[in-house]
Design an enzyme around this catalytic site. Structure first.
Site, PDB file in Angstrom:
ATOM      1  N   ARG A  22      -9.466   0.845   9.324  1.00 46.36           N
ATOM      2  CA  ARG A  22      -9.096  -0.519   9.671  1.00 46.36           C
ATOM      3  C   ARG A  22     -10.183  -1.235  10.467  1.00 46.36           C
ATOM      4  O   ARG A  22     -10.011  -2.408  10.802  1.00 46.36           O
ATOM      5  CB  ARG A  22      -7.819  -0.502  10.513  1.00 46.36           C
ATOM      6  CG  ARG A  22      -6.529  -0.802   9.740  1.00 46.36           C
ATOM      7  CD  ARG A  22      -5.390  -0.650  10.722  1.00 46.36           C
ATOM      8  NE  ARG A  22      -4.199  -1.362  10.385  1.00 46.36           N
ATOM      9  CZ  ARG A  22      -3.147  -0.807   9.771  1.00 46.36           C
ATOM     10  NH1 ARG A  22      -3.199   0.433   9.356  1.00 46.36           N
ATOM     11  NH2 ARG A  22      -2.063  -1.519   9.582  1.00 46.36           N
ATOM     12  N   ARG A  45      -0.360  -9.102  13.570  1.00 49.52           N
ATOM     13  CA  ARG A  45      -0.916  -8.077  12.669  1.00 49.52           C
ATOM     14  C   ARG A  45      -1.779  -8.718  11.580  1.00 49.52           C
ATOM     15  O   ARG A  45      -2.831  -8.185  11.211  1.00 49.52           O
ATOM     16  CB  ARG A  45       0.216  -7.254  12.030  1.00 49.52           C
ATOM     17  CG  ARG A  45       0.822  -6.264  13.034  1.00 49.52           C
ATOM     18  CD  ARG A  45       2.211  -5.827  12.617  1.00 49.52           C
ATOM     19  NE  ARG A  45       2.249  -5.068  11.398  1.00 49.52           N
ATOM     20  CZ  ARG A  45       3.331  -4.976  10.630  1.00 49.52           C
ATOM     21  NH1 ARG A  45       4.449  -5.618  10.940  1.00 49.52           N
ATOM     22  NH2 ARG A  45       3.287  -4.246   9.542  1.00 49.52           N
ATOM     23  N   ARG A 104      11.334  -6.278   4.349  1.00 54.08           N
ATOM     24  CA  ARG A 104      11.207  -4.859   4.675  1.00 54.08           C
ATOM     25  C   ARG A 104      11.880  -4.552   6.012  1.00 54.08           C
ATOM     26  O   ARG A 104      12.448  -3.475   6.186  1.00 54.08           O
ATOM     27  CB  ARG A 104       9.723  -4.471   4.713  1.00 54.08           C
ATOM     28  CG  ARG A 104       9.496  -2.987   4.905  1.00 54.08           C
ATOM     29  CD  ARG A 104       8.049  -2.599   4.678  1.00 54.08           C
ATOM     30  NE  ARG A 104       7.208  -2.919   5.821  1.00 54.08           N
ATOM     31  CZ  ARG A 104       5.882  -2.729   5.854  1.00 54.08           C
ATOM     32  NH1 ARG A 104       5.256  -2.265   4.790  1.00 54.08           N
ATOM     33  NH2 ARG A 104       5.191  -3.020   6.927  1.00 54.08           N
ATOM     34  N   ARG A 156      11.551  -0.980  11.179  1.00 49.07           N
ATOM     35  CA  ARG A 156      10.298  -1.014  11.925  1.00 49.07           C
ATOM     36  C   ARG A 156      10.285  -2.174  12.906  1.00 49.07           C
ATOM     37  O   ARG A 156      10.464  -3.332  12.527  1.00 49.07           O
ATOM     38  CB  ARG A 156       9.110  -1.139  10.955  1.00 49.07           C
ATOM     39  CG  ARG A 156       8.686   0.194  10.376  1.00 49.07           C
ATOM     40  CD  ARG A 156       7.551   0.055   9.406  1.00 49.07           C
ATOM     41  NE  ARG A 156       6.351  -0.576   9.979  1.00 49.07           N
ATOM     42  CZ  ARG A 156       5.170  -0.572   9.378  1.00 49.07           C
ATOM     43  NH1 ARG A 156       5.032   0.025   8.225  1.00 49.07           N
ATOM     44  NH2 ARG A 156       4.144  -1.168   9.948  1.00 49.07           N
ATOM     45  N   LYS A 211       0.828  -1.213   0.000  1.00 43.37           N
ATOM     46  CA  LYS A 211       0.000   0.000   0.000  1.00 43.37           C
ATOM     47  C   LYS A 211       0.865   1.267   0.000  1.00 43.37           C
ATOM     48  O   LYS A 211       0.600   2.198  -0.746  1.00 43.37           O
ATOM     49  CB  LYS A 211      -0.934   0.022   1.227  1.00 43.37           C
ATOM     50  CG  LYS A 211      -1.860  -1.189   1.311  1.00 43.37           C
ATOM     51  CD  LYS A 211      -2.865  -1.056   2.455  1.00 43.37           C
ATOM     52  CE  LYS A 211      -2.250  -1.098   3.848  1.00 43.37           C
ATOM     53  NZ  LYS A 211      -1.684  -2.406   4.223  1.00 43.37           N
TER      54      LYS A 211
HETATM   55  P1  AMP Z   1       0.820   0.498   9.043  1.00 40.44           P
HETATM   56  O1  AMP Z   1       1.934   1.446   8.841  1.00 40.44           O
HETATM   57  O2  AMP Z   1      -0.429   0.886   8.292  1.00 40.44           O
HETATM   58  O3  AMP Z   1       1.226  -0.933   8.796  1.00 40.44           O
HETATM   59  O4  AMP Z   1       0.413   0.586  10.585  1.00 40.44           O
HETATM   60  C1  AMP Z   1       1.324   0.215  11.599  1.00 40.44           C
HETATM   61  C2  AMP Z   1       0.587   0.106  12.924  1.00 40.44           C
HETATM   62  O5  AMP Z   1       0.016   1.387  13.272  1.00 40.44           O
HETATM   63  C3  AMP Z   1      -0.579  -0.871  12.950  1.00 40.44           C
HETATM   64  O6  AMP Z   1      -0.165  -2.194  13.203  1.00 40.44           O
HETATM   65  C4  AMP Z   1      -1.414  -0.289  14.096  1.00 40.44           C
HETATM   66  O7  AMP Z   1      -0.847  -0.609  15.354  1.00 40.44           O
HETATM   67  C5  AMP Z   1      -1.237   1.208  13.902  1.00 40.44           C
HETATM   68  N1  AMP Z   1      -2.285   1.757  13.004  1.00 40.44           N
HETATM   69  C6  AMP Z   1      -2.097   2.336  11.781  1.00 40.44           C
HETATM   70  N2  AMP Z   1      -3.255   2.710  11.248  1.00 40.44           N
HETATM   71  C7  AMP Z   1      -4.219   2.369  12.137  1.00 40.44           C
HETATM   72  C8  AMP Z   1      -5.639   2.460  12.152  1.00 40.44           C
HETATM   73  N3  AMP Z   1      -6.318   2.985  11.109  1.00 40.44           N
HETATM   74  N4  AMP Z   1      -6.294   2.012  13.246  1.00 40.44           N
HETATM   75  C9  AMP Z   1      -5.640   1.484  14.283  1.00 40.44           C
HETATM   76  N5  AMP Z   1      -4.313   1.330  14.332  1.00 40.44           N
HETATM   77  C10 AMP Z   1      -3.600   1.768  13.273  1.00 40.44           C
END
Ligand code: AMP
Length: 191
Positions: A89, A146, A128, A134, A14
């Site tokens: 989400r 996740r 990654r 990360r 994404k």
């Molecule tokens: P991402 O970068 O989208 O993979 O997000 C990394 C982490 O941030 C996720 O595993 C969640 O812990 C948190 N996170 C990101 N976006 C959301 C969301 N829309 N709702 C809840 N937690 C989020």
């Protein structure tokens, strides 16, 4: 406004693809994960809170995430549109986004899911981890968590948009360029 939700499990591509869509369509990339990571780096109160969930592979609570998303959207004057990456989400987030966009006379045009199977996702996330630094990519248990959270809480959000006839799927496997081309075609078909 051309508002698109780019959807898919962790590791679906994404973030990578969003960047390319920004370049082509002049949209604003809004990743809640990126905003949380910025706050963690800046050691803000929000960052400390978000980190306590992210490091475990859990979702940050809806109320916090929804408020953050709204304030990010309102930072822009007269935007062409947004690519929402990693938001919504949960169904509650999707409903809140619809309500909020209606308030500003806008709406989601389409959710596009990037389709990638689980074995490939795990390989990509492990790769990654070597570059991104990360914490949540480095630990196989957190990766699994996740993916499980995605299946249980996030995947159903697809139906929220499918019920409004605003959902399509794009094959997320292949070269980065091929996937971008598929997304361009999908988005051009919306106009
Ligand atoms: P991402 O970068 O989208 O993979 O997000 C990394 C982490 O941030 C996720 O595993 C969640 O812990 C948190 N996170 C990101 N976006 C959301 C969301 N829309 N709702 C809840 N937690 C989020």
């Amino acid at each position: 406004m051309l508002n698109i939700v780019l959807f898919g499990p962790p590791g679906a591509g994404k973030g990578t693809q969003s960047q390319r869509l920004v370049d082509k369509y002049g949209l604003i990339h809004l990743s809640t994960g990126d905003v949380f990571r910025k706050n963690i780096k800046g050691e803000t109160e929000l960052g400390v809170l978000a980190k306590s969930y992210m490091d475990k592979g859990q979702l940050v609570p809806d109320d916090v995430t929804i408020d953050l998303l709204k304030s990010e959207v309102l930072k822009y004057d007269n935007p062409k549109g947004f690519i929402f990456d990693g938001f919504p989400r949960t169904n509650a987030q999707a409903q809140a986004l619809d309500d909020f966009l209606a308030e500003i006379n806008s709406s989601i045009v389409q959710m596009i899911s990037l389709d990638v199977e689980e074995g490939e996702l795990k390989l990509r996330l492990a790769n990654r981890a070597k570059e991104s630094g990360r914490v949540d990519d480095a630990n196989p248990e957190v990766i699994q968590k996740r993916i499980n959270v995605y299946r249980a809480e996030t995947a159903p959000v697809k139906d929220f948009y499918a019920e409004q006839n605003k959902w399509m799927m794009v094959d997320g496997v292949g070269s980065i360029e091929d996937i971008t081309e598929r997304l361009f075609k999908a988005i051009d078909s919306l106009k």
